[in-house]
Write an enzyme that holds these catalytic residues in place. Sequence first.
Site, PDB file in Angstrom:
ATOM      1  N   THR A   1      83.890  48.341  18.459  1.00  0.00           N
ATOM      2  CA  THR A   1      82.837  48.017  19.259  1.00  0.00           C
ATOM      3  C   THR A   1      82.042  48.212  18.445  1.00  0.00           C
ATOM      4  O   THR A   1      80.708  47.130  18.836  1.00  0.00           O
ATOM      5  CB  THR A   1      83.404  48.712  20.176  1.00  0.00           C
ATOM      6  OG1 THR A   1      82.818  49.825  20.184  1.00  0.00           O
ATOM      7  CG2 THR A   1      84.530  48.442  20.701  1.00  0.00           C
ATOM      8  N   SER A   2      81.658  48.253  17.106  1.00  0.00           N
ATOM      9  CA  SER A   2      80.277  48.236  16.325  1.00  0.00           C
ATOM     10  C   SER A   2      80.525  48.353  15.020  1.00  0.00           C
ATOM     11  O   SER A   2      81.033  48.962  14.435  1.00  0.00           O
ATOM     12  CB  SER A   2      78.935  50.132  16.731  1.00  0.00           C
ATOM     13  OG  SER A   2      79.870  50.760  16.842  1.00  0.00           O
ATOM     14  N   GLY A   3      79.317  48.014  14.291  1.00  0.00           N
ATOM     15  CA  GLY A   3      79.260  48.246  13.098  1.00  0.00           C
ATOM     16  C   GLY A   3      77.810  49.050  12.664  1.00  0.00           C
ATOM     17  O   GLY A   3      77.008  49.391  13.883  1.00  0.00           O
TER      18      GLY A   3
ATOM     19  N   HIS B   1      90.217  52.251   5.064  1.00  0.00           N
ATOM     20  CA  HIS B   1      90.701  52.484   6.169  1.00  0.00           C
ATOM     21  C   HIS B   1      89.942  54.142   7.362  1.00  0.00           C
ATOM     22  O   HIS B   1      90.474  54.774   5.909  1.00  0.00           O
ATOM     23  CB  HIS B   1      92.670  53.189   6.223  1.00  0.00           C
ATOM     24  CG  HIS B   1      92.656  53.023   7.450  1.00  0.00           C
ATOM     25  ND1 HIS B   1      93.442  53.680   7.679  1.00  0.00           N
ATOM     26  CD2 HIS B   1      92.342  53.196   8.835  1.00  0.00           C
ATOM     27  CE1 HIS B   1      94.064  53.995   9.440  1.00  0.00           C
ATOM     28  NE2 HIS B   1      93.286  53.413   9.617  1.00  0.00           N
ATOM     29  N   ASP B   2      89.173  53.445   7.971  1.00  0.00           N
ATOM     30  CA  ASP B   2      88.464  54.257   8.438  1.00  0.00           C
ATOM     31  C   ASP B   2      89.112  56.075   8.735  1.00  0.00           C
ATOM     32  O   ASP B   2      88.288  56.662   8.622  1.00  0.00           O
ATOM     33  CB  ASP B   2      87.551  54.014   9.595  1.00  0.00           C
ATOM     34  CG  ASP B   2      88.420  53.419  10.677  1.00  0.00           C
ATOM     35  OD1 ASP B   2      90.172  53.691  10.352  1.00  0.00           O
ATOM     36  OD2 ASP B   2      88.570  53.251  11.584  1.00  0.00           O
ATOM     37  N   THR B   3      90.609  55.833   8.699  1.00  0.00           N
ATOM     38  CA  THR B   3      90.927  57.036   9.002  1.00  0.00           C
ATOM     39  C   THR B   3      91.006  58.011   8.136  1.00  0.00           C
ATOM     40  O   THR B   3      90.815  59.335   8.230  1.00  0.00           O
ATOM     41  CB  THR B   3      92.072  57.312   9.688  1.00  0.00           C
ATOM     42  OG1 THR B   3      92.237  56.151  11.430  1.00  0.00           O
ATOM     43  CG2 THR B   3      92.888  58.400  10.691  1.00  0.00           C
TER      44      THR B   3
ATOM     45  N   GLY C   1      83.919  60.326  16.684  1.00  0.00           N
ATOM     46  CA  GLY C   1      82.713  60.379  17.761  1.00  0.00           C
ATOM     47  C   GLY C   1      83.440  61.095  19.077  1.00  0.00           C
ATOM     48  O   GLY C   1      82.890  62.397  20.345  1.00  0.00           O
TER      49      GLY C   1
END
Length: 494
Positions: free
Chosen positions: A19-21, A242-244, A412
Site C-alpha cells: 500500500t505504500s513505499g 523479498h521483504d519478509t 507493523g
Amino acid sequence: MSATSREDPVFAAVDLGATSGRVITGRVGPGELVLTEAHRFANVPVRLPDGLRWDVLALYQGMLDGLRAAARSGPVASVGIDTWAVDYGLLDADGSLLGMPFHYRDDRNGPAAAKVLAGVGARELYEVTGLQHLPFNTVFQLAAHRSTAQWGAARTLLLMPDLLVYWLTGTVGAEVTNASTTGLFDTRAGRWSDALIGGLGLERTLFPPLREPGSRAGTLLAQAADFTGLAPDTPVTTVASHDTASAVAAVPAREPGFAYVSCGTWSLAGLELDAPVLTEESRAANFTNERGVDGTVRYLRNIMGMWLLEECRRTWARGGHSPGLGALLADAARARPFAAVVDPDDPVFLAPGDMPSRIDSVLARTGQAVPDGPGGYVRCVLESLALAHRRTLRRAAALAGRELTHVHLVGGGSRNELLCRWTADATGLPVTAGPAEATALGNVLLQARAHGLVGDLGGLRRLVASTQELRHYAPRGDLSAWDRAAERLEAARG
C-alpha cells in the site's frame, strides 16, 4: 535507540509494500543503529480493462524522489531495494518494459493455477520447489500471461525489486530470496529449476543469473545519479529483496528455537531452518520453504494478516464512518471475547472489497452471529489472527521436529498491543514484539554487512536487540478459552 555519529555511513533502504513505499536512511556504527524516514509515497494499483496492475512507474518516481531526499542527509554509501514477492515485469529485446506488471490479487490467477497443476502435479512441484500453493505464485501467473501478445516479445523476466535495480543500474539479475518464491526455483540445489522451466514450456533465457544478498548489483546510471544527487559511483547492493526475508534477518533473537511472525498486510509465520522440509505432510499442510539470508530456509505459511483489518477500515471510510485505529482497538478490547472467529485464509478474503460483509457471509455459513459494531469486527479479526498464528507455528514445529520456546512478532503488526498480547495468550509462549521496522532494518544491515560494518547473522540480530525498542508479553492464565475457540474454528473449517 542510541544516537549515531554524523561520521557513520548512511545506507538508503527502498522498502516497497502493498500500500505504500518508503525510502529510509540508516546510520550504522559500533553498537549504533538509527533509522530515519526520508520519504513516503502511496502505492496505488490501477484496474485496467485487462486486469489489476501495479503502477510501477509511479513507484520508480517515488523511489527516485526518496533517494533525492536521502542524499540531503549526507553521503549515501549504498542503496538497497526490497519489495513484496511473486510479481514481475517482462522486458523486450531492447530492455523496455512490456506493460505494467500484473498485481498478485488479479483474478486471472485461479484458472491458470489449475492449468499448470494439470500438467505438473502438485506433489511433483512441491518436491522441487518446496513452495506453498498460492494461486498467485509466479509460476501460475506466467501461465496466464502466455496467452497475451506481450509474451512473444518477452526476452527477460525481472521480479519487482530486480526491475527497479535494473532501472537504477542497467544490470539484470534475480535475487535469490525472491527467486525462491516463484515456484520455478530448486530449493535443494539453490538455483533455477531447468527441469521445471523446460517442462512448462518456458524459455530458460527469460530467467537471469541469481544474486546472493550482500553482492553488488552495480552502480547508479548517470540519469539516476543526476536526478537524485547521489554520487555516480554509489553502489546498489543486493539485499534480501523479498521483504519478509529482510524482516526475518532483523528478528532480534538471542535464543535458539525461536519462531517468528512477520506481520503486516500478510502474517508470515514460521521457523528458520538449515534445510527445507519437503515431506508429503508438509505439502498437505501447505508450508513453504523459501530462502533466507546465508542459505537459511524460511519455513512458513502465509496467513492473510492485517489486510482484513485495513480493508474493514477502508470499507467503513467509504461509508462515511472512519474511526481512528486507537478508538477501534479500545472498542475491540471491550467487546465480548470469542464472539465470532473466522479462518483468515478463507479465499473470500483475498480480493479487495467490502470486508465486513465478507466476514458476515463466513459467519453465516459457519453458524455464528455477526459482530456488534466495528469493535466487534476488529476483535473477531485480531482473535482469528492470533488463532492462526497459534495453529501455524504449532504445525510448523511438529513438521520440522522442533520445540518452540519463544515467538518474535515483527513488522507493523508489532505495534498492535492486542494482537501481540493475544498471540502470547493463544500460543502459550512469550512474545517479543518489535522492531516494527524490521524490513528496513534488515535491508540497511545487509548493506552495512557488505561494507564490513556488521558480522554474521547472529551479530546482526544482536545489534537489533540492543538498539531497538522491544516489548515483551508473557502468556496469561490457562489456554482453555483459546483451546475452545480453536476447536470451534476447526469444526467450522470442516
